[in-house]
Design a protein around this motif. Structure first.
Motif, short mmCIF file in Angstrom:
data_model
loop_
_atom_site.label_atom_id
_atom_site.label_comp_id
_atom_site.label_asym_id
_atom_site.label_seq_id
_atom_site.Cartn_x
_atom_site.Cartn_y
_atom_site.Cartn_z
N ALA A 73 0.86 -1.19 0.00
CA ALA A 73 0.00 0.00 0.00
C ALA A 73 0.89 1.23 0.00
CB ALA A 73 -0.93 -0.01 1.21
N LEU A 74 1.27 1.71 -1.18
CA LEU A 74 2.20 2.82 -1.29
C LEU A 74 1.49 4.17 -1.29
CD1 LEU A 74 4.67 1.45 -4.00
CD2 LEU A 74 4.72 1.13 -1.51
N LEU A 75 0.21 4.19 -1.54
CA LEU A 75 -0.54 5.44 -1.59
C LEU A 75 -1.52 5.52 -0.43
CD1 LEU A 75 -1.39 5.65 -5.41
CD2 LEU A 75 0.34 6.96 -4.17
N PRO A 76 -1.71 6.71 0.12
CA PRO A 76 -2.70 6.86 1.20
C PRO A 76 -4.11 6.80 0.63
CG PRO A 76 -1.84 9.00 0.57
CD PRO A 76 -1.05 7.99 -0.21
N SER A 77 -5.08 6.58 1.49
CA SER A 77 -6.47 6.57 1.03
C SER A 77 -6.85 7.99 0.59
CB SER A 77 -7.40 6.10 2.15
OG SER A 77 -7.26 6.93 3.29
#
Length: 365
Positions: A73-77
């Motif tokens: 999960a490299l990107l935030p929500s």
């Protein structure tokens, strides 16, 4: 090492390099492999994939290796509306990808990193809506920016590469999003291999240097002109920051020169039409990449298959000073007006026109 005073609330600067570092192991191989070299693998192979999409076998090879790359999960929500827009972008819009490189001390690229690890390479890759050109913008690692709260960081001003130390790739992505105002459609990070492997895989490259560079690691010197380099020599060339014009900015330029040389070698030798050669390049990528859990590499291949090397532009975010005194040490002060205009052009898919109107932005094809 960096002798700048470090505020207790900031991580120690792990990006500085001692001029006395020496090769070890394989001839020319350095003890600590910096993250920016690893990011070059990501960048180079992304560009290889970009021009291999037109080859029938290329798509099949991407499909073969897409299941072998690491995912995190490299990107935030993000808000639902922004997520929906990103889906539409993959179908028919411009795309913006975050590309990171760091040293390998983190156990999880998408999670909190140990204090001291920083992202040495931060790039924003813009793929035009027309899908026939791309712009790769380097954000100086020491840029002094607002870093949102995350991980062990409570929020506030710091060097942009500190975001990785406090909150991993996700906090870095949030920082880039805050700085640029550009929504991110995907992210990648390099984790194992180095540029050595890629340069050697194409049997060396010819790099044309527009200035003199003297090595701080050996007696090597690269005079203005073109030079043949194997992987070890290319690695040494790209590590220079003391005897290269512009310091870290010169090092960014050297990285770009080697990447372009790799692309030129691949194109010249028609390696994308040779299954074994292409298989080797994509094998390096599979060993080197961690991609965001939602990024489909086959979709990426389709999105960039019409891009040719001549239509790939490199640029660096404009800056006002490279010696800004801050609690986190000496930092880069970005040119607010120029960088804001550049980021707006990326968001509006007019970055190529902006670069033409602003030739001092260190852009090159």
């Amino acid at each position: 090492m960096n002798s700048d005073h470090q505020d207790p609330g900031t991580a120690p600067d792990a990006t500085a390099e001692p001029a006395t570092e020496t090769p070890t192991g394989r001839k020319g191989r350095f003890r600590r492999r910096p993250g920016w070299q690893k990011a070059l693998i990501v960048l180079s192979v992304l560009l290889v994939v970009a021009v291999s999409g037109v080859v029938g076998g290329g798509y099949l090879l991407v499909s073969r290796y897409s299941g072998k790359v690491d995912r995190a999960a490299l990107l935030p929500s993000v808000p639902a509306g922004e997520a929906e827009q990103s889906k539409e972008n993959w179908d028919s819009g411009a795309l913006n990808l975050l590309m990171l490189g760091s040293d390998s001390r983190a156990t999880e690229p998408g999670g909190t990193s140990p204090i001291g690890e920083r992202s040495d390479t931060i790039m924003l890759v813009h793929i035009a809506k027309s899908r026939d050109k791309a712009t790769i913008v380097s954000i100086p690692r020491d840029s002094y920016v607002d870093v949102p709260a995350g991980g062990s960081w409570k929020g506030g001003k710091n060097k942009i590469n500190a975001a990785f130390a406090f909150g991993g790739a996700a906090l870095t992505a949030a920082t880039v999003r805050k700085l640029t105002g550009v929504p991110l459609d995907g992210a990648m990070i390099a984790n194992f291999a180095s540029i050595v492997d890629l340069v050697d895989a194409v049997d060396g490259v010819n790099v044309c240097v527009p200035y003199d560079v003297k090595s701080t690691f050996s007696a090597r010197e690269w005079k203005q002109g073109c030079h043949d380099m194997d992987g070890d020599v290319a690695e040494e060339f790209m590590r220079q920051r003391y005897n290269v014009p512009g310091g870290d900015f010169g090092r960014i330029r050297n990285q770009q020169l080697v990447v372009k040389a790799v692309i030129a070698k691949v194109a010249k030798n028609n390696m994308l039409f040779k299954p074994l050669a292409l298989d080797s390049l994509l094998g390096i990528a599979a060993d080197s990449l961690t991609v965001d859990e939602n990024l489909d590499l086959r979709d990426l291949t389709l999105a960039v298959r019409d891009i040719r090397p001549a239509n790939i532009t490199f640029a660096t975010v404009p800056y006002a000073s490279s010696n800004l005194k801050t609690p986190a040490g000496s930092a880069v002060d970005l040119d607010y007006d120029a960088s804001t205009a550049m980021f707006a052009a990326i968001k509006n898919d007019t970055i190529d026109q902006w670069l033409l109107a602003n030739p001092d932005s260190t852009a090159s094809n």
